[in-house]
Design a protein around this motif. Sequence first.
Motif, short mmCIF file in Angstrom:
data_model
loop_
_atom_site.label_atom_id
_atom_site.label_comp_id
_atom_site.label_asym_id
_atom_site.label_seq_id
_atom_site.Cartn_x
_atom_site.Cartn_y
_atom_site.Cartn_z
N GLU A 247 -4.56 5.92 8.93
CA GLU A 247 -3.16 6.29 8.75
C GLU A 247 -2.47 5.41 7.72
N ASP A 248 -3.00 4.21 7.50
CA ASP A 248 -2.45 3.33 6.46
C ASP A 248 -2.99 3.69 5.08
N LEU A 249 -4.24 4.09 5.03
CA LEU A 249 -4.91 4.31 3.75
C LEU A 249 -4.68 5.70 3.18
N TYR A 250 -4.55 6.69 4.06
CA TYR A 250 -4.55 8.07 3.56
C TYR A 250 -3.29 8.87 3.89
N VAL A 251 -2.33 8.26 4.61
CA VAL A 251 -1.14 9.02 5.00
C VAL A 251 -0.36 9.50 3.79
N SER A 252 -0.34 8.72 2.72
CA SER A 252 0.48 9.06 1.55
C SER A 252 -0.09 10.21 0.73
N ARG A 253 -1.36 10.52 0.92
CA ARG A 253 -1.99 11.54 0.08
C ARG A 253 -1.48 12.94 0.39
N GLN A 254 -0.93 13.13 1.58
CA GLN A 254 -0.36 14.44 1.90
C GLN A 254 0.88 14.73 1.06
N TRP A 255 1.48 13.69 0.51
CA TRP A 255 2.66 13.86 -0.35
C TRP A 255 2.30 13.70 -1.83
N GLY A 256 1.04 13.57 -2.14
CA GLY A 256 0.62 13.41 -3.52
C GLY A 256 0.83 12.01 -4.06
N ILE A 257 0.92 11.02 -3.18
CA ILE A 257 1.13 9.63 -3.59
C ILE A 257 -0.19 8.87 -3.44
N ARG A 258 -0.64 8.24 -4.49
CA ARG A 258 -1.88 7.49 -4.44
C ARG A 258 -1.74 6.28 -3.51
N THR A 259 -2.86 5.88 -2.91
CA THR A 259 -2.84 4.74 -1.98
C THR A 259 -2.35 3.48 -2.66
N GLU A 260 -2.71 3.28 -3.93
CA GLU A 260 -2.28 2.08 -4.66
C GLU A 260 -0.76 2.05 -4.80
N GLU A 261 -0.14 3.21 -5.06
CA GLU A 261 1.31 3.27 -5.17
C GLU A 261 1.96 3.03 -3.80
N TRP A 262 1.38 3.66 -2.78
CA TRP A 262 1.94 3.52 -1.44
C TRP A 262 1.90 2.06 -0.97
N MET A 263 0.86 1.36 -1.34
CA MET A 263 0.74 -0.05 -1.01
C MET A 263 1.92 -0.84 -1.57
N GLY A 264 2.31 -0.54 -2.82
CA GLY A 264 3.45 -1.22 -3.43
C GLY A 264 4.75 -0.92 -2.71
N TYR A 265 4.91 0.31 -2.26
CA TYR A 265 6.12 0.68 -1.52
C TYR A 265 6.16 -0.03 -0.17
N ARG A 266 5.01 -0.09 0.51
CA ARG A 266 4.95 -0.80 1.79
C ARG A 266 5.26 -2.28 1.60
N ARG A 267 4.85 -2.84 0.49
CA ARG A 267 5.14 -4.24 0.23
C ARG A 267 6.64 -4.49 0.11
N THR A 268 7.36 -3.57 -0.56
CA THR A 268 8.81 -3.70 -0.69
C THR A 268 9.48 -3.70 0.68
N ALA A 269 9.04 -2.81 1.56
CA ALA A 269 9.61 -2.76 2.91
C ALA A 269 9.27 -4.02 3.69
N SER A 270 8.06 -4.53 3.53
CA SER A 270 7.66 -5.75 4.24
C SER A 270 8.48 -6.95 3.79
N GLU A 271 8.77 -7.05 2.50
CA GLU A 271 9.59 -8.16 2.00
C GLU A 271 10.97 -8.16 2.65
N ALA A 272 11.58 -6.98 2.78
CA ALA A 272 12.91 -6.88 3.39
C ALA A 272 12.85 -7.22 4.88
N THR A 273 11.82 -6.74 5.57
CA THR A 273 11.70 -6.98 7.00
C THR A 273 11.51 -8.47 7.30
N VAL A 274 10.63 -9.12 6.54
CA VAL A 274 10.38 -10.55 6.75
C VAL A 274 11.63 -11.35 6.41
N LEU A 275 12.35 -10.95 5.36
CA LEU A 275 13.58 -11.64 4.99
C LEU A 275 14.60 -11.57 6.12
#
Length: 417
Positions: free
Chosen positions: A132-160
């Motif tokens: 679900e972490d690796l392939y969930v984004s492909r249903q929307w046409g988003i590559r896993t590498e791109e989705w990883m960057g988006y998840r990183r942005t959310a993680s930075e805000a949550t940790v902050l």
Amino acid sequence: MLDLTKLAQQMQGISQHLTLEAVATRQRLERAQALIEQARLRQTELVEHQQTWRDRLIFTAAEPVEPLDTRVEVDVAPIAHTVIATDGSQIAPSHHEIAYCYLINVGRIVLHYGQSKLPLLDSLPEVFYQPEDLYVSRQWGIRTEEWMGYRRTASEATVLAELVTAIASSDPQGVATQKSGEPKKANQKSKAKTQKPPTLAMVDGSLIYWFLEPMPTEARNLILTPILQAWDQMREAGVPIVGYISASRSGEALNFLRLQSCPYLAPDCPTHCADKTTRPPCQVLDPLKDTALWGRLLEPGQRSPLWQSSARILDLYGEHAIHFCYVHVGSEIARVEVPAWVAQDQTLLNAALSLTLAQVQKGYGYPVALAEAHNQAVVRGGDRSRFFSLLEQQMIRAGLRNVGTSYKETRKRGSIA
């Protein structure tokens, strides 16, 4: 190998081009200064035009919320204060590695000034390997590498937000609890003398997540919702968040001046400027950027007027609509972004800008907290090798066979060229 002999032949053409561009830039700046003076005299009218014709504009123009001739000296930061920052890095997934997974590493920084407290400098790594972490984004046409960057942005805000909550809930340094039999008034005086120092939360880059605009609603909510929840926590804690942008390429403020240079009674772009083969008459300042103009208008230590961004994605931000200003930090003109609840609270805004400027001064041109957060987060070549080495050990212990990289990756690592 780079052939420097062939490259040198192209240098003369580049230098000639840059010389001509420098002359053109000076002319655009003079034009921009004239336009901003004209726009100042009819600022209210232009803002009304922008609000009325927003859906008919082919450009994104910020809205000034202060007079265009506003120049404010940023306050000096108090001796005692706290700065919190996060930044992220990652190891991208690769089919050539021993396992298809990715890692997000968030650097955490808490710096206490004038309080005799130890700083926090560390990082939080997290490995993503579930389907679900690796392939969930492909249903929307988003590559896993791109989705990883988006998840990183959310993680930075949550940790902050977690760091902000922890700091805000701690007792002020030096406040002694009242002992039995101690006079109540004396204890009240002690608390009055030891008010909690101001705190600032910082992230590197814009708070306007433009990449969310084209995403489907379901995918966008998975990224934006935790970010806005984190900002809610900071607002409840009374800690302003700042997005610091060095070398900004934005032209939102200059785009507002296009309303002034528009020759038509109404700025109806699709009607008047539908012919894409000709340059619109209002586009007289391109490719000038906001920082170039404010570099002429601001003195070191001053900020520009506040602007409210008109990016479409901000319609989903609710009470967190992004405002920004430009600050002459000495080494450059930096774009500083804050949510609406910070911009509308003069105390929070002044504290945010003063602590930001102090960070730049301490970091010799760039906020020291952000630089250290990056240093804690960055994943170097040795770290990557150790990560996959640990992963390989675990896979072997689990009884998996044929553990190793692809022949392509092995050959590249052992290349003799």
